[in-house]
Design an enzyme around this catalytic site. Sequence first.
Site, short mmCIF file in Angstrom:
data_model
loop_
_atom_site.label_atom_id
_atom_site.label_comp_id
_atom_site.label_asym_id
_atom_site.label_seq_id
_atom_site.Cartn_x
_atom_site.Cartn_y
_atom_site.Cartn_z
N VAL A 124 0.63 -0.94 -0.46
CA VAL A 124 -0.07 -0.01 -0.32
C VAL A 124 0.69 1.06 0.37
CG1 VAL A 124 -1.80 1.54 1.20
CG2 VAL A 124 -2.02 -1.04 1.67
N GLU A 154 -10.88 4.70 5.40
CA GLU A 154 -11.72 4.44 3.31
C GLU A 154 -10.97 3.17 3.20
OE1 GLU A 154 -14.37 5.74 1.70
OE2 GLU A 154 -13.97 3.41 1.37
N VAL A 180 -11.57 -0.71 4.33
CA VAL A 180 -12.65 -2.25 4.58
C VAL A 180 -12.54 -2.07 2.39
CG1 VAL A 180 -14.89 -2.52 4.37
CG2 VAL A 180 -13.82 -1.25 6.71
N GLY A 214 -11.18 -2.51 0.28
CA GLY A 214 -9.81 -2.02 -0.46
C GLY A 214 -10.19 -0.27 -1.22
N GLY A 258 -0.31 -15.20 -5.14
CA GLY A 258 -0.09 -14.17 -4.39
C GLY A 258 -2.01 -13.61 -3.80
N GLU A 277 -2.51 -15.36 2.19
CA GLU A 277 -1.15 -15.26 2.93
C GLU A 277 -0.85 -16.48 2.75
OE1 GLU A 277 -0.92 -11.99 5.57
OE2 GLU A 277 -1.94 -11.48 4.81
N ASP A 310 -11.01 -11.88 9.02
CA ASP A 310 -10.98 -10.28 7.99
C ASP A 310 -12.50 -9.84 7.65
OD1 ASP A 310 -9.27 -8.89 6.71
OD2 ASP A 310 -11.04 -9.25 4.82
N LYS A 365 -14.39 -6.18 8.92
CA LYS A 365 -14.85 -5.20 8.54
C LYS A 365 -16.38 -5.07 8.70
CE LYS A 365 -11.43 -6.33 3.95
NZ LYS A 365 -11.11 -7.10 3.50
N GLY A 410 -6.01 -4.81 -3.50
CA GLY A 410 -4.54 -4.62 -4.22
C GLY A 410 -3.84 -3.26 -4.09
#
Lengths: 433, 433
Positions: B14, B127, B130, B132, B185, B188, B199, B203, B306
Amino acid sequence: MQKCKIGIIGFGTVGKGIYKILKSKNDLHPILKDIEIVGIAVKNINKKRDTKLENNLLINDPYELIKDPNVDVIVEVMGGTDIARDIILKSLKARKSVVTANKAVIARYGNEIYSTAAKNGVYVLTEAAVCGGIPIIEPLKRSLKSNQINKMVGIINGTTNFILTKMSNEKADYEATLKLAQKLGFAEFDPTADVEGHDAADKISILSELAFGGKINRVSISTEGINQIDIKDIEYANKLGFEIKLLAFSERNAININDSLSLNIWVGPSLIPKSHPLATVDGVNNAILIDADPLGEIMLYGPGAGSGPTAASVVSDILNLQSSLTKDTKSIDPLLSFNFWRDCHIIESNQISKKNYLRIICLDSPGVIGKIGDIFGKNDVSIESIVQLDASQNKAEIVVITHEVSNGKFEKSKKEINALSEVELIASQLSCI
Amino acid sequence: MQKCKIGIIGFGTVGKGIYKILKSKNDLHPILKDIEIVGIAVKNINKKRDTKLENNLLINDPYELIKDPNVDVIVEVMGGTDIARDIILKSLKARKSVVTANKAVIARYGNEIYSTAAKNGVYVLTEAAVCGGIPIIEPLKRSLKSNQINKMVGIINGTTNFILTKMSNEKADYEATLKLAQKLGFAEFDPTADVEGHDAADKISILSELAFGGKINRVSISTEGINQIDIKDIEYANKLGFEIKLLAFSERNAININDSLSLNIWVGPSLIPKSHPLATVDGVNNAILIDADPLGEIMLYGPGAGSGPTAASVVSDILNLQSSLTKDTKSIDPLLSFNFWRDCHIIESNQISKKNYLRIICLDSPGVIGKIGDIFGKNDVSIESIVQLDASQNKAEIVVITHEVSNGKFEKSKKEINALSEVELIASQLSCI
């Protein structure tokens, strides 16, 4: 929180929706309690209304609200163009921010309205003007601002989408479906603006200005409606794996002229592959796909019109203004305001490149597909498929779907095909994505 | 426009994406030129990096950036929980607004973080934490605020959606597909947080707090992952007209206790009818449906993770803070800040009502469907369909889909079915929408 005092101009479907939200017993965020209606201007105070109003909110003269020092924000939901434009401009000059649901005024007079707002240190917010309840204006002004927007393509007129969905599901013809839509209140008595594509063109013009930052010459948007759609085209499209939707399209073009960004913008009925996310957008719903860098592709989907959704967008705009009231008023919020930051121009129609669908009625003679294929080949038009679909009384219907090609080359081919002795008529032409 | 000076903490996927946007030659809004990177804190300055950095931006100590009076905004993109929490809190106490992409920290320490921000007159924007690149936090804080939010249901974990899409398209089993996802990829090395649903639970917890206004007890969210999904269930679901997706679900419940709003929140693999808008959300994409009054139903769809999409969300948050810098800093923008405005609680698991899918392995004996039907009937569980699908070696597989029913009644029925002499095993249980 500081109270935000609003004057509403117009009390039709949207106006009533706003009143309903502000008086709602729903479980809403407490911030909404700080919005106060000072007055509602209507043409005829004495008209019988189904919505019961508190106190004596109705007044006759909208300009009274604009002059009232008690009013912070003018909410224009009267519709029309000339008087609405005057009301918006006078409000801004009186240093009152404006919320409007009026796409026709913004598409035509956006430039004048945005610059008047800036000059007077106030805002004009337009979330309700495009795609009813879908948050689209605010994302363009905020969340998406970290991106280069490359393309927007959407179903942004609910009336035509209702008609096309009905035609497709029930194999009904255009005229009958339009009448049904009028009966159900999904089409107006004079449906011209919707069915001829002008409403969608207004909206894609507003969105393109926000996305690309330059003034759009609204009248140069190539616009076709759905009023020429034959049920046969819908049937053939379905058979070949497509849906027909009225699309609004706006794309950044590689070739810029004198630093002015070239845009490919058009509105027209189009074939969409059934697997495409826009293909399942049915009825009065709207959706818009945005392709941006580095974001990728997002889609925003929801109700494109209606009292509740449109009013919800108006009220969220009012909240944005309310929060700006508490601030140092000398500084303008650059994410809430809008100014053009560059030049844009729409490329000419014959430079537009797109995929096309063509339906040709011709004699049922063996060589005709070959001849049509030859003409396209000679003109450098690459074909995705060419199918003979229906034949009766010595006549055949041939459907051609091309790959992406410039309008210029395509129109030249069409002319030559039309001149073939076997060809009786080019019955219809649509875009494809 | 005032310059906005940022300190970035972390330079993984990121962080690099943010740097790339800010140094991009893309055609971006001019406002982005006013964001200036003061420094980037990383664990190891000397590590070899594929992104070439200008000047000497890299530093070792994140706390140096927090103390630097030159820095307006701290951008936390290091991940993890404990150190990230400390960095966020210390930044806020130093009166620096924070932008973070860290869902784990916000889901666990949101309360502490939001109140520290408010106390110090600064903001924490999330932002990127959650979904992306999908604008979802900002719409909940702004555009949708004029509504009562009733329900949110979404596909909000890209890794599991990639795995389920692959399993469904290629009839591959879970373990093999997980390995492929890791190789590509998309998962993980330790996939626990994704495949076990934690996860997604993080969210939906963050989204529910914003939508409903009360603190959510993260650990009470009933959470199931996709690690128990059998390819057989996907095959049967497809046969019956459904897709299986990992859904996060959050709904307002009619029964409130002592003014505390009851919420039905869960995460679990679920059957979705193929005609449902969420059914076509494939691969690493995310989408969230929001049902609100008076808005109706909207869907926001896009890339859920991403480098580019997540970085775009971070940068749009920075722009929001930049625009707030120009204002009178004594007043807090109520649409940019977030405070709880009420109490919420999650209803207990046995009070949750939903549709269920059950796969039962039993003896292939004629009376067994009747016996199962009787047990559900006696327990007041209404059945949508009951089908015997596969039979071999005297064994049969029976699939039951119920109408909406409370977990309590459903669990009682399951126990009784399990006790039937013909029933060998309840092989799987999933939710349905």
